[in-house]
Write an enzyme that holds these catalytic residues in place. Sequence first.
Site, PDB file in Angstrom:
ATOM      1  N   THR A  11       0.850  -1.189   0.000  1.00 12.28           N
ATOM      2  CA  THR A  11       0.000   0.000   0.000  1.00 12.28           C
ATOM      3  C   THR A  11       0.889   1.244   0.000  1.00 12.28           C
ATOM      4  O   THR A  11       1.987   1.241   0.554  1.00 12.28           O
ATOM      5  CB  THR A  11      -0.928   0.023   1.227  1.00 12.28           C
ATOM      6  OG1 THR A  11      -0.154   0.039   2.433  1.00 12.28           O
ATOM      7  CG2 THR A  11      -1.850  -1.193   1.229  1.00 12.28           C
ATOM      8  N   GLY A  12       0.405   2.304  -0.630  1.00 11.14           N
ATOM      9  CA  GLY A  12       1.243   3.495  -0.770  1.00 11.14           C
ATOM     10  C   GLY A  12       2.481   3.196  -1.590  1.00 11.14           C
ATOM     11  O   GLY A  12       3.552   3.756  -1.349  1.00 11.14           O
ATOM     12  N   GLY A  13       2.318   2.340  -2.590  1.00  5.39           N
ATOM     13  CA  GLY A  13       3.464   1.926  -3.401  1.00  5.39           C
ATOM     14  C   GLY A  13       3.713   2.791  -4.613  1.00  5.39           C
ATOM     15  O   GLY A  13       4.516   2.440  -5.473  1.00  5.39           O
ATOM     16  N   SER A  15       4.891   5.956  -4.529  1.00  2.00           N
ATOM     17  CA  SER A  15       5.952   6.948  -4.347  1.00  2.00           C
ATOM     18  C   SER A  15       6.796   6.585  -3.130  1.00  2.00           C
ATOM     19  O   SER A  15       6.449   5.682  -2.353  1.00  2.00           O
ATOM     20  CB  SER A  15       5.365   8.357  -4.166  1.00  2.00           C
ATOM     21  OG  SER A  15       4.642   8.443  -2.946  1.00  2.00           O
ATOM     22  N   GLY A  16       7.892   7.299  -2.959  1.00  2.00           N
ATOM     23  CA  GLY A  16       8.716   7.180  -1.758  1.00  2.00           C
ATOM     24  C   GLY A  16       9.202   5.770  -1.458  1.00  2.00           C
ATOM     25  O   GLY A  16       9.569   5.011  -2.362  1.00  2.00           O
ATOM     26  N   ILE A  17       9.203   5.428  -0.179  1.00  2.00           N
ATOM     27  CA  ILE A  17       9.692   4.128   0.267  1.00  2.00           C
ATOM     28  C   ILE A  17       8.902   2.996  -0.383  1.00  2.00           C
ATOM     29  O   ILE A  17       9.471   1.966  -0.768  1.00  2.00           O
ATOM     30  CB  ILE A  17       9.620   4.032   1.799  1.00  2.00           C
ATOM     31  CG1 ILE A  17      10.644   4.997   2.436  1.00  2.00           C
ATOM     32  CG2 ILE A  17       9.863   2.602   2.284  1.00  2.00           C
ATOM     33  CD1 ILE A  17      10.485   5.148   3.938  1.00  2.00           C
ATOM     34  N   GLY A  18       7.595   3.160  -0.510  1.00  2.00           N
ATOM     35  CA  GLY A  18       6.769   2.115  -1.098  1.00  2.00           C
ATOM     36  C   GLY A  18       7.153   1.785  -2.525  1.00  2.00           C
ATOM     37  O   GLY A  18       7.243   0.606  -2.902  1.00  2.00           O
ATOM     38  N   SER A 136       7.880   4.422  12.650  1.00  2.00           N
ATOM     39  CA  SER A 136       8.681   5.645  12.566  1.00  2.00           C
ATOM     40  C   SER A 136       9.358   5.905  13.911  1.00  2.00           C
ATOM     41  O   SER A 136       8.769   5.633  14.965  1.00  2.00           O
ATOM     42  CB  SER A 136       7.811   6.856  12.206  1.00  2.00           C
ATOM     43  OG  SER A 136       8.543   8.062  12.322  1.00  2.00           O
ATOM     44  N   TYR A 149       0.849  12.163  14.526  1.00  2.00           N
ATOM     45  CA  TYR A 149       1.706  11.246  13.785  1.00  2.00           C
ATOM     46  C   TYR A 149       2.486  10.336  14.718  1.00  2.00           C
ATOM     47  O   TYR A 149       2.554   9.104  14.509  1.00  2.00           O
ATOM     48  CB  TYR A 149       2.664  12.030  12.890  1.00  2.00           C
ATOM     49  CG  TYR A 149       3.528  11.150  12.013  1.00  2.00           C
ATOM     50  CD1 TYR A 149       2.991  10.528  10.891  1.00  2.00           C
ATOM     51  CD2 TYR A 149       4.865  10.940  12.308  1.00  2.00           C
ATOM     52  CE1 TYR A 149       3.772   9.714  10.088  1.00  2.00           C
ATOM     53  CE2 TYR A 149       5.662  10.119  11.513  1.00  2.00           C
ATOM     54  CZ  TYR A 149       5.115   9.510  10.405  1.00  2.00           C
ATOM     55  OH  TYR A 149       5.885   8.699   9.608  1.00  2.00           O
TER      56      TYR A 149
END
Length: 255
Positions: A11-13, A15-18, A136, A149
């Site tokens: 999920t959230g793949g 951009s970024g780390i994903g 995190s 967060y």
Amino acid sequence: MKFKDKKVLITGGNSGIGLVTAKLFVQEGAKVIITGRDQNTLDSAKKALGENAIAVKADVLDTKEREDLIGVIKDKFGELDVVFANAGITKPTPVGATTEEDFNQVLNVNITGAFFTVQSALPFLKKGSSVILNGSVMSVLGVPGSSAYSASKAGVRAMTRVLSSELGPKGIRVNMVVPGATKTPIWGPEGEPTNARLNAITRSIPMGRLGEPDEIAKAVLFLGSEESSYIQGTEIVLDGGATSSPAAAPIYLGK
């Protein structure tokens, strides 16, 4: 190829780390489904990942879109070997100046979204499969203005342990990665530290730099592989020493 013909959901793949994690899985032979909320970035990610990737527009909090995702998993994969519950958001929530809507949005996406990602994927997870959640270091640093967060990531940490207890008897491993400050689009162009705040963050890290997305991604691949077959309910911290040896940071050494 460590993951030849393995089936992976991220999920959230988009951009970024994903996205970097998805690229590494594909390079190692996996077939990957990535999700995201923005169709444009999903299209770009799909193009970058190639034929062994499927991009699905899905909000982790949208019941209908989760059901559509389940349909794709069922039709295209039939089963899953790895789930990386990576989708999350952040926004400032300083006490005295935060709306209930903003606070709840962060908690809902980061905690509720992660939980229902795992629950939705559960029917497809077989014995020997692996679930990785994204935490995190903010959960322990006490950074001003980050209550929602930080609390959400502390919740993910606790949830990882609970899920490992629930899913362990089914032969499913559940662990988490805990990134520190990492070069992602959240920091601006190419994730580079371009302002005083980011320079200060860099100086507060003992290794004197931000993490690279692929450093986090490699830890995810490790937790998803047979090489971590005896690791359960734990976390891998990737923060350049920020939480283990903060006194060694350049900012405290006059550098």
